[in-house]
Design a protein around this motif. Structure first.
Motif, PDB file in Angstrom:
ATOM      1  N   ASN A 409      16.660 108.873 174.079  1.00 24.03           N
ATOM      2  CA  ASN A 409      17.739 108.976 173.095  1.00 24.03           C
ATOM      3  C   ASN A 409      18.582 107.714 173.123  1.00 24.03           C
ATOM      4  N   HIS A 410      19.115 107.326 171.966  1.00 25.83           N
ATOM      5  CA  HIS A 410      20.043 106.195 171.933  1.00 25.83           C
ATOM      6  C   HIS A 410      21.208 106.483 171.001  1.00 25.83           C
ATOM      7  N   CYS A 461      23.680 100.343 172.221  1.00 24.48           N
ATOM      8  CA  CYS A 461      23.479 101.709 172.675  1.00 24.48           C
ATOM      9  C   CYS A 461      24.605 102.061 173.631  1.00 24.48           C
ATOM     10  N   HIS A 463      24.535 104.340 175.965  1.00 24.87           N
ATOM     11  CA  HIS A 463      24.112 104.615 177.331  1.00 24.87           C
ATOM     12  C   HIS A 463      24.441 103.365 178.135  1.00 24.87           C
ATOM     13  N   HIS A 466      21.422 101.370 179.212  1.00 24.44           N
ATOM     14  CA  HIS A 466      20.680 100.699 178.147  1.00 24.44           C
ATOM     15  C   HIS A 466      21.438  99.459 177.654  1.00 24.44           C
ATOM     16  N   PHE A 471      20.239  96.256 175.358  1.00 21.34           N
ATOM     17  CA  PHE A 471      20.360  96.961 174.071  1.00 21.34           C
ATOM     18  C   PHE A 471      21.723  96.676 173.455  1.00 21.34           C
TER      19      PHE A 471
HETATM   20 CU   LIG Z   1      20.001 103.753 174.592  1.00 15.58          CU
END
Ligand SMILES: [Cu+2]
Length: 478
Positions: A409-410, A461, A463, A466, A471
């Motif tokens: 998931n992002h 992202c 997260h 990430h 990202f």
């Molecule tokens: Cu992500």
């Protein structure tokens, strides 16, 4: 402390931020001595420089957080509390916030969901200054748009699971309109978080993850605000009340799905923005950084658990007890009837304006292998080689077609702008305004960005791992 607004921290009177200041507001004069007067004379008029105390002060410092009796977390936070102090700001009224950094690393605070100039947005990649260790940095900006926003560390954490969003460095920031909307009897703010993270190779723990997958974070505990489920004051309600819950997922990496058994949650805003279609749902999904404002009609007296729908989440502490007046007994949990999440039910039917240009973003993973860190790419490149991600011309409307070609998931976040979600998978929608949207594994999402706030803006992202591993990219203006 309590999750409820009946309690002091979240029950700050709605007053002028000047009076709500955490520091006494003072004025003092600088340079009014002989040299100042001489300069003034030379300029032909009296010269004084006036410095003021800030409207708010945030102090970043180590913190011992007692999630439950005997369960103490060593973390970092703002002004000694988790979440940090609630900042209730008035739309359009400039505020100054002094950030004091009493830790041993430089840090920075991002004002998530606000339209703030790049230099004050709180992302060093956009040109905002870091708050150096031992020093104080003043941020001044004019809060807008109205709604449930938040603030949090925007530092990199990399392998260090005590820093940035793995820590307690986050808080609510609510931008209020000049007139009160009303419509509810009580307001409750709940920020979810996961604690005590450890890097693990998932293939050591269970069957299923690809053998080349890299390290992931697993947590031992979770909380709403500063307490694990069952160890804080309950949210106290009365039958017949309409309660506004402002919910924030402040977790560094974990999605949450919440329910309050016996009650439906009417979603009135997502990421602080009023949704075109209010819908009542049994379960509410929030990816990291997402917010939801939900109204609950309190019409089922009892003692209930508002919490994560997975048993292991509630066991970790993700939840809070909701207690009706004159009701006693063990808090009850019932599995909700369904947990499907579909953003588009909150959007409007109808067309969105044709964009001026289309842009494609492809998100992919470079597996880190057992014991290594996964890396992330946007259109084949990792930060900082992603720059510029794309360049916009002021006034134009861009349709950004995002493809998640990974099994993760992002929640994709764009700074300094609110985007319109126009398609999720194959479902078109309109007028659903967000600043963060979760992309489930192997999916596509289309958003329209109106280029209305010049200056470099991060897209990344949410997260933490990430973002830290590539990202991220800068959207720039011509
Ligand atoms: Cu992500």
């Amino acid at each position: 402390m309590s999750a409820s607004l009946d309690r002091p921290r979240f029950d700050l009177p709605r007053q002028d931020p000047v009076q709500a200041s955490w520091m006494p507001r003072r004025r003092f004069l600088i340079g009014a001595g002989a040299a100042g007067m001489a300069l003034g004379t030379a300029l032909g008029k009296a010269y004084t420089q006036v410095a003021t105390a800030p409207d708010y002060s945030l102090r970043i410092a180590p913190l011992r957080l007692e999630l439950a009796p005997g369960r103490v977390i060593e973390t970092f936070g703002y002004n000694g509390t988790v979440p940090g102090p609630l900042l209730r700001l008035r739309e359009g009224r400039q505020v100054s916030i002094d950030i004091r950094n009493d830790t041993d690393v430089d840090d920075i605070i991002h004002w998530h969901g606000l339209y703030v100039p790049s230099a004050a947005d709180g992302a060093m990649e956009e040109g905002s200054p870091m708050v150096k260790r031992g020093e104080t940095q003043r941020y001044t900006f004019t809060p807008r748009p109205i709604g449930t926003r938040w603030y949090h560390s925007h530092d990199m954490a990399h392998a260090d699971l005590t820093r940035s969003l793995y820590s307690g460095m986050y808080g609510f920031l609510i931008v209020e309109p000049s007139r009160e909307p009303g419509g509810y009897d009580q307001e409750v703010l709940l920020a979810a978080h996961h604690w005590e993270g450890k890097w693990v190779s998932m293939q050591d723990i269970r069957q299923g993850p690809p053998p080349d997958n890299g390290l992931e974070v697993m947590y031992a505990s979770a909380s709403f605000n500063d307490r694990m489920l069952g160890h804080g004051e309950p949210v106290r309600v009365r039958e017949g009340q309409r309660v506004l819950f402002r919910l924030l997922n402040a977790s560094a990496t974990e999605n949450i799905t919440l329910a309050l058994p016996g009650h439906r949650l009417t979603v009135i805003a997502l990421d602080g923005n009023v949704v075109p279609s209010q819908r009542s749902v049994d379960t509410l999904f929030l990816a990291p950084a997402e917010r939801a404002d939900v109204i609950v009609d309190m019409n089922r007296p009892g003692v209930w658990i508002l919490g994560g729908i997975r048993d292991e989440d509630r066991k970790m502490g993700l939840g809070v007890v909701v207690e009706y007046a004159n009701q006693r007994g063990e808090p009850q949990w019932l599995a909700p009837p369904s947990s499907a999440w579909d953003y588009t039910i909150f959007g409007a039917d109808g067309r969105v304006p044709a964009p001026d240009e289309h842009l494609d973003l492809l998100f992919e993973k470079i597996p880190g292998g057992r014991g290594g860190f996964n890396r992330w790419t946007i259109n084949g490149k990792s930060w900082p080689n992603t720059n510029p991600l794309f360049t916009m011309e002021r006034g134009k409307r861009y349709r950004v077609i995002m493809k998640n070609d990974s099994g993760d998931n992002h929640p994709v976040h764009l700074h300094r702008h609110t985007f319109e979600v126009t398609k999720v998978g194959d479902k078109p929608t309109a007028r659903l305004m967000k600043d963060t949207i979760n992309m489930v594994r192997y999916s596509t999402v289309e958003i329209d960005v109106l280029a209305d706030d010049p200056g470099p803006s991060l897209l990344h992202c949410h997260h933490q791992d990430h973002q830290d591993e590539g990202f991220m990219g800068l959207v720039t203006y011509l």
